[in-house]
Design a protein around this motif. Structure first.
Motif, PDB file in Angstrom:
ATOM      1  N   ILE A  21       0.811  -1.224   0.000  1.00 34.34           N
ATOM      2  CA  ILE A  21       0.000   0.000   0.000  1.00 34.34           C
ATOM      3  C   ILE A  21       0.843   1.271   0.000  1.00 34.34           C
ATOM      4  O   ILE A  21       0.395   2.309  -0.449  1.00 34.34           O
ATOM      5  CB  ILE A  21      -1.048   0.025   1.143  1.00 34.34           C
ATOM      6  CG1 ILE A  21      -0.405  -0.094   2.513  1.00 34.34           C
ATOM      7  CG2 ILE A  21      -2.099  -1.022   0.944  1.00 34.34           C
ATOM      8  CD1 ILE A  21      -1.416   0.086   3.629  1.00 34.34           C
ATOM      9  N   TYR A  30       2.330  -3.179   3.840  1.00 29.90           N
ATOM     10  CA  TYR A  30       1.473  -4.070   3.057  1.00 29.90           C
ATOM     11  C   TYR A  30       0.165  -4.331   3.806  1.00 29.90           C
ATOM     12  O   TYR A  30       0.120  -4.231   5.034  1.00 29.90           O
ATOM     13  CB  TYR A  30       2.158  -5.431   2.813  1.00 29.90           C
ATOM     14  CG  TYR A  30       3.525  -5.329   2.195  1.00 29.90           C
ATOM     15  CD1 TYR A  30       3.689  -5.383   0.822  1.00 29.90           C
ATOM     16  CD2 TYR A  30       4.648  -5.178   3.005  1.00 29.90           C
ATOM     17  CE1 TYR A  30       4.947  -5.291   0.252  1.00 29.90           C
ATOM     18  CE2 TYR A  30       5.909  -5.083   2.444  1.00 29.90           C
ATOM     19  CZ  TYR A  30       6.058  -5.141   1.060  1.00 29.90           C
ATOM     20  OH  TYR A  30       7.298  -5.037   0.505  1.00 29.90           O
ATOM     21  N   GLN A  31      -0.855  -4.668   3.032  1.00 26.50           N
ATOM     22  CA  GLN A  31      -2.126  -5.062   3.653  1.00 26.50           C
ATOM     23  C   GLN A  31      -2.429  -6.494   3.268  1.00 26.50           C
ATOM     24  O   GLN A  31      -2.366  -6.846   2.092  1.00 26.50           O
ATOM     25  CB  GLN A  31      -3.255  -4.142   3.181  1.00 26.50           C
ATOM     26  CG  GLN A  31      -4.624  -4.582   3.692  1.00 26.50           C
ATOM     27  CD  GLN A  31      -5.717  -3.587   3.351  1.00 26.50           C
ATOM     28  OE1 GLN A  31      -5.505  -2.386   3.425  1.00 26.50           O
ATOM     29  NE2 GLN A  31      -6.880  -4.088   2.988  1.00 26.50           N
ATOM     30  N   CYS A  32      -2.753  -7.315   4.274  1.00 29.41           N
ATOM     31  CA  CYS A  32      -3.131  -8.696   4.008  1.00 29.41           C
ATOM     32  C   CYS A  32      -4.641  -8.829   4.197  1.00 29.41           C
ATOM     33  O   CYS A  32      -5.149  -8.687   5.316  1.00 29.41           O
ATOM     34  CB  CYS A  32      -2.398  -9.645   4.954  1.00 29.41           C
ATOM     35  SG  CYS A  32      -2.977 -11.339   4.769  1.00 29.41           S
ATOM     36  N   ASP A  33      -5.354  -9.091   3.098  1.00 28.94           N
ATOM     37  CA  ASP A  33      -6.807  -9.189   3.168  1.00 28.94           C
ATOM     38  C   ASP A  33      -7.284 -10.495   3.784  1.00 28.94           C
ATOM     39  O   ASP A  33      -8.404 -10.587   4.276  1.00 28.94           O
ATOM     40  CB  ASP A  33      -7.413  -9.035   1.767  1.00 28.94           C
ATOM     41  CG  ASP A  33      -7.475  -7.571   1.355  1.00 28.94           C
ATOM     42  OD1 ASP A  33      -7.142  -6.709   2.206  1.00 28.94           O
ATOM     43  OD2 ASP A  33      -7.840  -7.279   0.205  1.00 28.94           O
ATOM     44  N   ASN A  36      -6.522  -9.783   7.568  1.00 31.67           N
ATOM     45  CA  ASN A  36      -6.906  -8.426   8.000  1.00 31.67           C
ATOM     46  C   ASN A  36      -5.802  -7.762   8.836  1.00 31.67           C
ATOM     47  O   ASN A  36      -6.059  -7.241   9.916  1.00 31.67           O
ATOM     48  CB  ASN A  36      -8.216  -8.442   8.796  1.00 31.67           C
ATOM     49  CG  ASN A  36      -9.402  -8.799   7.937  1.00 31.67           C
ATOM     50  OD1 ASN A  36      -9.306  -8.769   6.708  1.00 31.67           O
ATOM     51  ND2 ASN A  36     -10.504  -9.141   8.556  1.00 31.67           N
ATOM     52  N   ARG A  37      -4.601  -7.849   8.327  1.00 28.70           N
ATOM     53  CA  ARG A  37      -3.460  -7.289   9.055  1.00 28.70           C
ATOM     54  C   ARG A  37      -2.693  -6.313   8.167  1.00 28.70           C
ATOM     55  O   ARG A  37      -2.715  -6.430   6.931  1.00 28.70           O
ATOM     56  CB  ARG A  37      -2.481  -8.390   9.496  1.00 28.70           C
ATOM     57  CG  ARG A  37      -3.034  -9.367  10.525  1.00 28.70           C
ATOM     58  CD  ARG A  37      -3.097  -8.733  11.893  1.00 28.70           C
ATOM     59  NE  ARG A  37      -3.437  -9.706  12.910  1.00 28.70           N
ATOM     60  CZ  ARG A  37      -4.657 -10.113  13.212  1.00 28.70           C
ATOM     61  NH1 ARG A  37      -5.684  -9.631  12.541  1.00 28.70           N
ATOM     62  NH2 ARG A  37      -4.867 -10.991  14.190  1.00 28.70           N
ATOM     63  N   ILE A  38      -1.998  -5.413   8.837  1.00 33.29           N
ATOM     64  CA  ILE A  38      -1.086  -4.509   8.148  1.00 33.29           C
ATOM     65  C   ILE A  38       0.327  -4.985   8.463  1.00 33.29           C
ATOM     66  O   ILE A  38       0.660  -5.183   9.639  1.00 33.29           O
ATOM     67  CB  ILE A  38      -1.273  -3.055   8.646  1.00 33.29           C
ATOM     68  CG1 ILE A  38      -2.699  -2.557   8.389  1.00 33.29           C
ATOM     69  CG2 ILE A  38      -0.241  -2.126   8.022  1.00 33.29           C
ATOM     70  CD1 ILE A  38      -3.041  -2.314   6.953  1.00 33.29           C
ATOM     71  N   ILE A  51      -5.375  -3.440  12.533  1.00 33.87           N
ATOM     72  CA  ILE A  51      -5.534  -2.050  12.088  1.00 33.87           C
ATOM     73  C   ILE A  51      -5.513  -1.075  13.278  1.00 33.87           C
ATOM     74  O   ILE A  51      -4.929   0.009  13.211  1.00 33.87           O
ATOM     75  CB  ILE A  51      -6.820  -1.886  11.217  1.00 33.87           C
ATOM     76  CG1 ILE A  51      -6.899  -0.486  10.593  1.00 33.87           C
ATOM     77  CG2 ILE A  51      -8.081  -2.173  11.999  1.00 33.87           C
ATOM     78  CD1 ILE A  51      -5.924  -0.250   9.477  1.00 33.87           C
ATOM     79  N   LEU A 112      -4.786   4.122   3.140  1.00 37.25           N
ATOM     80  CA  LEU A 112      -5.897   3.411   3.806  1.00 37.25           C
ATOM     81  C   LEU A 112      -7.162   4.271   3.774  1.00 37.25           C
ATOM     82  O   LEU A 112      -8.265   3.779   3.521  1.00 37.25           O
ATOM     83  CB  LEU A 112      -5.530   3.088   5.259  1.00 37.25           C
ATOM     84  CG  LEU A 112      -4.519   1.964   5.486  1.00 37.25           C
ATOM     85  CD1 LEU A 112      -4.115   1.907   6.950  1.00 37.25           C
ATOM     86  CD2 LEU A 112      -5.088   0.622   5.042  1.00 37.25           C
TER      87      LEU A 112
ATOM     88  N   MET B   1      -8.945  -4.562  -2.790  1.00 38.44           N
ATOM     89  CA  MET B   1      -8.356  -4.453  -1.446  1.00 38.44           C
ATOM     90  C   MET B   1      -9.449  -4.115  -0.423  1.00 38.44           C
ATOM     91  O   MET B   1     -10.256  -3.223  -0.669  1.00 38.44           O
ATOM     92  CB  MET B   1      -7.292  -3.343  -1.461  1.00 38.44           C
ATOM     93  CG  MET B   1      -6.402  -3.346  -0.262  1.00 38.44           C
ATOM     94  SD  MET B   1      -4.917  -2.318  -0.503  1.00 38.44           S
ATOM     95  CE  MET B   1      -5.500  -0.741   0.060  1.00 38.44           C
ATOM     96  N   LEU B   4      -9.980  -1.920   5.474  1.00 36.50           N
ATOM     97  CA  LEU B   4      -9.721  -2.342   6.864  1.00 36.50           C
ATOM     98  C   LEU B   4     -10.158  -1.299   7.882  1.00 36.50           C
ATOM     99  O   LEU B   4     -10.555  -1.625   8.999  1.00 36.50           O
ATOM    100  CB  LEU B   4      -8.235  -2.652   7.063  1.00 36.50           C
ATOM    101  CG  LEU B   4      -7.680  -3.906   6.388  1.00 36.50           C
ATOM    102  CD1 LEU B   4      -6.272  -4.182   6.859  1.00 36.50           C
ATOM    103  CD2 LEU B   4      -8.558  -5.120   6.646  1.00 36.50           C
TER     104      LEU B   4
END
Lengths: 127, 178
Positions: A21, A30-33, A36-38, A51, A112, B1, B4
């Motif tokens: 990101i 990075y964002q892990c979908d 749900n982690r950054i 988050i 974000l 994406m 969040l």
């Protein structure tokens, strides 16, 4: 496995559910979908944050006064300790590193927020 | 994406922050009223002491309402630290002057929050605030009427005794006739 992988060297191996990101010369977020982690890749290691913890980390870094760090001649002000309650990771950063970390987190936070706004525009059911 | 930020809460960071600031303001107000109650008690103003104790409870209830809302919306409600509460007051009258000032400050604060909600199109929080905005009419009215008793009755002779006796009888009539 479609999960983000962190290589032994500390670099992040990107997967389908993981998106970069924001990147600067000093690190990347990075964002892990899937989880749900950054993921914050900075100062030689990668750390996963929820988050809420990521936002707290940004707040903690933003609250560091760079000019007072620069003006203070005490040795203890050369480095800043950044810790978050509930997180194992602790950062020990010099002034230029704090500056770079601020830049990285601010950029990631902006993306974000932008993503949130795009979601609202694109997926709004009612015009 | 995935988004969040909104998976966490529909409250924006800004609104969550102002609501937490208001939680602290209500906690401060509650502590202040309790200090006023204690001052009245030790200076012989028995009825006013009871009145301020009740006000203190009300402010705490307001704080808890806000606290619950932030939590219910998935936000991070912060239990505030209350320090440096004033203990001494100049006079019986000054206690009531300060109480009115405090209520007006709270009203202004809620107005500012409502304004921010409108600007950020957060109508859920805006609707939630309506209760508080309405409540402030009563809070200000009661505080103002209490202070006016000092001019109407006068503090000379048994004046302060009469004022103290009248304080708990002040009520707000929510009708157009009242």
């Amino acid at each position: 496995m479609n999960q983000p992988q962190v290589n032994p060297g500390g670099t992040v191996q990107k997967t389908q559910t993981m998106q970069e990101i924001f990147t600067t010369e000093s690190g990347a977020v990075y964002q892990c979908d899937k989880r749900n982690r950054i993921f914050v890749d900075f100062a030689g290691s990668v750390t996963a944050y929820k988050i809420d913890a990521f936002l707290r980390l940004k707040k903690a870094v933003d609250s560091i006064d760079l000019s007072s760090m620069a003006n203070n001649t005490d040795r203890c002000s050369d480095y800043e300790l950044i810790t978050l309650c509930g997180c194992d990771r602790m950062y020990v950063l010099s002034l230029p590193e704090v500056y770079n970390f601020k830049e990285l987190l601010s950029g990631a936070r902006f993306v974000l927020e932008l993503n949130s706004m795009l979601h609202e525009c694109l997926y709004a059911q009612v015009a | 994406m995935k988004d969040l930020l909104r998976l966490r809460t529909s409250l924006t960071e800004e609104i969550e922050k102002v609501l937490n600031e208001q939680i602290k303001m209500e906690a401060d107000a509650s502590a202040m009223y309790l200090a006023m109650s204690a001052w009245c008690d030790r200076n012989g103003f028995d009825f006013s002491a009871g009145y301020f104790k009740k006000q203190s409870d009300e402010e705490r209830e307001h704080m808890l309402r806000l606290f619950k809302y932030v939590s219910d919306m998935g936000g991070r409600a912060v239990s505030p630290d209350v320090t440096g509460v004033q203990i001494e007051f100049e006079s019986f009258r000054s206690v009531f002057e300060q109480a009115l000032q405090q209520e007006i400050a709270v009203t202004q604060s809620f107005n500012r929050i409502a304004d921010r909600c409108q600007k950020s199109k957060d109508y859920v929080t805006f609707t939630f605030l309506q209760w508080f905005l309405k409540e402030q009419i009563e809070e200000e009215y009661v505080a103002r009427r209490a202070l006016e008793l000092f001019d109407v009755i006068g503090e000379e002779g048994t004046g302060q005794y009469e004022i103290d006796k009248r304080i708990p009888k002040i009520t707000y009539e929510d009708t157009y006739e009242g």
